[in-house]
Design a protein around this motif. Sequence first.
Motif, PDB file in Angstrom:
ATOM      1  N   HIS A  37      70.393  43.099  46.374  1.00 12.15           N
ATOM      2  CA  HIS A  37      69.347  43.869  47.056  1.00 12.15           C
ATOM      3  C   HIS A  37      68.701  44.891  46.116  1.00 12.15           C
ATOM      4  O   HIS A  37      67.491  45.135  46.197  1.00 12.15           O
ATOM      5  CB  HIS A  37      69.919  44.562  48.297  1.00 12.15           C
ATOM      6  CG  HIS A  37      70.135  43.613  49.445  1.00 12.15           C
ATOM      7  ND1 HIS A  37      69.120  43.157  50.244  1.00 12.15           N
ATOM      8  CD2 HIS A  37      71.272  43.021  49.904  1.00 12.15           C
ATOM      9  CE1 HIS A  37      69.594  42.328  51.152  1.00 12.15           C
ATOM     10  NE2 HIS A  37      70.913  42.226  50.973  1.00 12.15           N
ATOM     11  N   ALA A  59      66.300  42.878  43.954  1.00 10.36           N
ATOM     12  CA  ALA A  59      65.108  42.536  44.721  1.00 10.36           C
ATOM     13  C   ALA A  59      64.181  43.729  44.859  1.00 10.36           C
ATOM     14  O   ALA A  59      62.950  43.612  44.733  1.00 10.36           O
ATOM     15  CB  ALA A  59      65.512  42.009  46.105  1.00 10.36           C
ATOM     16  N   SER A  63      57.078  39.682  48.885  1.00 11.08           N
ATOM     17  CA  SER A  63      58.405  39.651  49.499  1.00 11.08           C
ATOM     18  C   SER A  63      59.382  38.940  48.579  1.00 11.08           C
ATOM     19  O   SER A  63      59.008  38.056  47.812  1.00 11.08           O
ATOM     20  CB  SER A  63      58.350  38.928  50.847  1.00 11.08           C
ATOM     21  OG  SER A  63      57.959  37.581  50.685  1.00 11.08           O
ATOM     22  N   LYS A  94      63.111  37.022  48.827  1.00 17.46           N
ATOM     23  CA  LYS A  94      64.138  36.477  49.710  1.00 17.46           C
ATOM     24  C   LYS A  94      65.071  35.574  48.899  1.00 17.46           C
ATOM     25  O   LYS A  94      65.018  35.554  47.680  1.00 17.46           O
ATOM     26  CB  LYS A  94      63.483  35.709  50.858  1.00 17.46           C
ATOM     27  CG  LYS A  94      62.554  36.555  51.732  1.00 17.46           C
ATOM     28  CD  LYS A  94      61.935  35.738  52.840  1.00 17.46           C
ATOM     29  CE  LYS A  94      61.002  36.581  53.690  1.00 17.46           C
ATOM     30  NZ  LYS A  94      60.384  35.775  54.794  1.00 17.46           N
ATOM     31  N   GLY A  95      65.924  34.827  49.574  1.00 16.74           N
ATOM     32  CA  GLY A  95      66.795  33.855  48.911  1.00 16.74           C
ATOM     33  C   GLY A  95      68.249  34.249  48.799  1.00 16.74           C
ATOM     34  O   GLY A  95      69.013  33.559  48.121  1.00 16.74           O
ATOM     35  N   ASP A 148      63.780  34.793  45.345  1.00 13.64           N
ATOM     36  CA  ASP A 148      62.526  34.078  45.527  1.00 13.64           C
ATOM     37  C   ASP A 148      61.410  35.069  45.858  1.00 13.64           C
ATOM     38  O   ASP A 148      61.418  35.703  46.923  1.00 13.64           O
ATOM     39  CB  ASP A 148      62.650  33.049  46.652  1.00 13.64           C
ATOM     40  CG  ASP A 148      63.685  31.980  46.328  1.00 13.64           C
ATOM     41  OD1 ASP A 148      63.823  31.631  45.145  1.00 13.64           O
ATOM     42  OD2 ASP A 148      64.354  31.501  47.271  1.00 13.64           O
ATOM     43  N   SER A 162      54.517  31.600  44.167  1.00 12.25           N
ATOM     44  CA  SER A 162      55.953  31.809  44.334  1.00 12.25           C
ATOM     45  C   SER A 162      56.643  31.736  42.975  1.00 12.25           C
ATOM     46  O   SER A 162      56.221  30.996  42.086  1.00 12.25           O
ATOM     47  CB  SER A 162      56.553  30.760  45.278  1.00 12.25           C
ATOM     48  OG  SER A 162      56.384  29.450  44.766  1.00 12.25           O
ATOM     49  N   SER A 212      60.827  32.106  41.209  1.00  7.67           N
ATOM     50  CA  SER A 212      62.234  32.102  41.607  1.00  7.67           C
ATOM     51  C   SER A 212      63.129  32.193  40.381  1.00  7.67           C
ATOM     52  O   SER A 212      62.784  31.692  39.307  1.00  7.67           O
ATOM     53  CB  SER A 212      62.542  30.820  42.392  1.00  7.67           C
ATOM     54  OG  SER A 212      63.886  30.792  42.813  1.00  7.67           O
TER      55      SER A 212
END
Length: 281
Positions: free
Chosen positions: A7, A10, A37, A39-40, A46, A69, A71
């Motif tokens: 987190h 991110a 955003s 996520k993943g 991602d 996107s 990743s």
Amino acid sequence: GYTIYWHSTAQEIRAGIDRWAEERRAKGWTVKLGSPSVKGFPLRLDLFIRTPILAGPGNQWRWEMPNVSASAQPWALTNIEMSVPGVHTLKTEGHAVVFTLARANGELQIRSGKPGFVAVRLAGLEWAHRDGVTTSIDKLALQVENPASHNAQFGNPTTDIMVSLDAEKVAFPEAWKLPLGNDLSRLSFDAAVAGLSQLSGTLPEALSRWSDAGGAIELRRFVLKWEAFSLRGEGTIALDENLQPQGAITAEIDGVEKLSEALIAAGVINGVGHWGGYRNF
């Protein structure tokens, strides 16, 4: 501990994007990224950005993109995969070019804090010209690598970048009526470029510095297949004191007679006689 790490990483990614956007805006850019955003959790990071828009100072150019996107694995943040399929619109000084990409994937590797390897793989590429006609490419792959960012054994330390390009099934507009036809089967090359560190100032100044520093392009392999004509070879290209291209290239050519016939039929060259079954020109 891993949850906290994921987190916090991110959050840092989102903060880094915000910092980059603010830095560009301070220099006069227009940057619209919506609300990126990430996520993943737990195995991927991602990033998703909805229809971003970038424009340079004074709106000299403007790039409208589809969804973007990117990743990476949390334990390998320097290896990034990207995807930007869809419709791209690039506007420059009142002119607009629309690109449509059926598939657009890429890879970015960060080495020693800088981009060390970039790969772009496109499929189903089409773009519209101002006259309403379109050009299409079935497959296009581009790779750029900085050998200096890798172990010395992977390349000549005097080489700034390695570039590889491979394009398959290029269809030019019929209205262009090209002498060799409108369907290019393949264009491919591997090249090593030296001296790019000297590129600064205006274009003539940059080219002069590049030439004076021994700048050169080493074509380690190139292939061209266009209808019945094919060309394969290798060589080196540089600039002379007048900034004109010069070089030494070794090539194998197939389809010379058909090439000359096509150029004569198109009025590009004049047939002035025959020798050994070939027209002289």
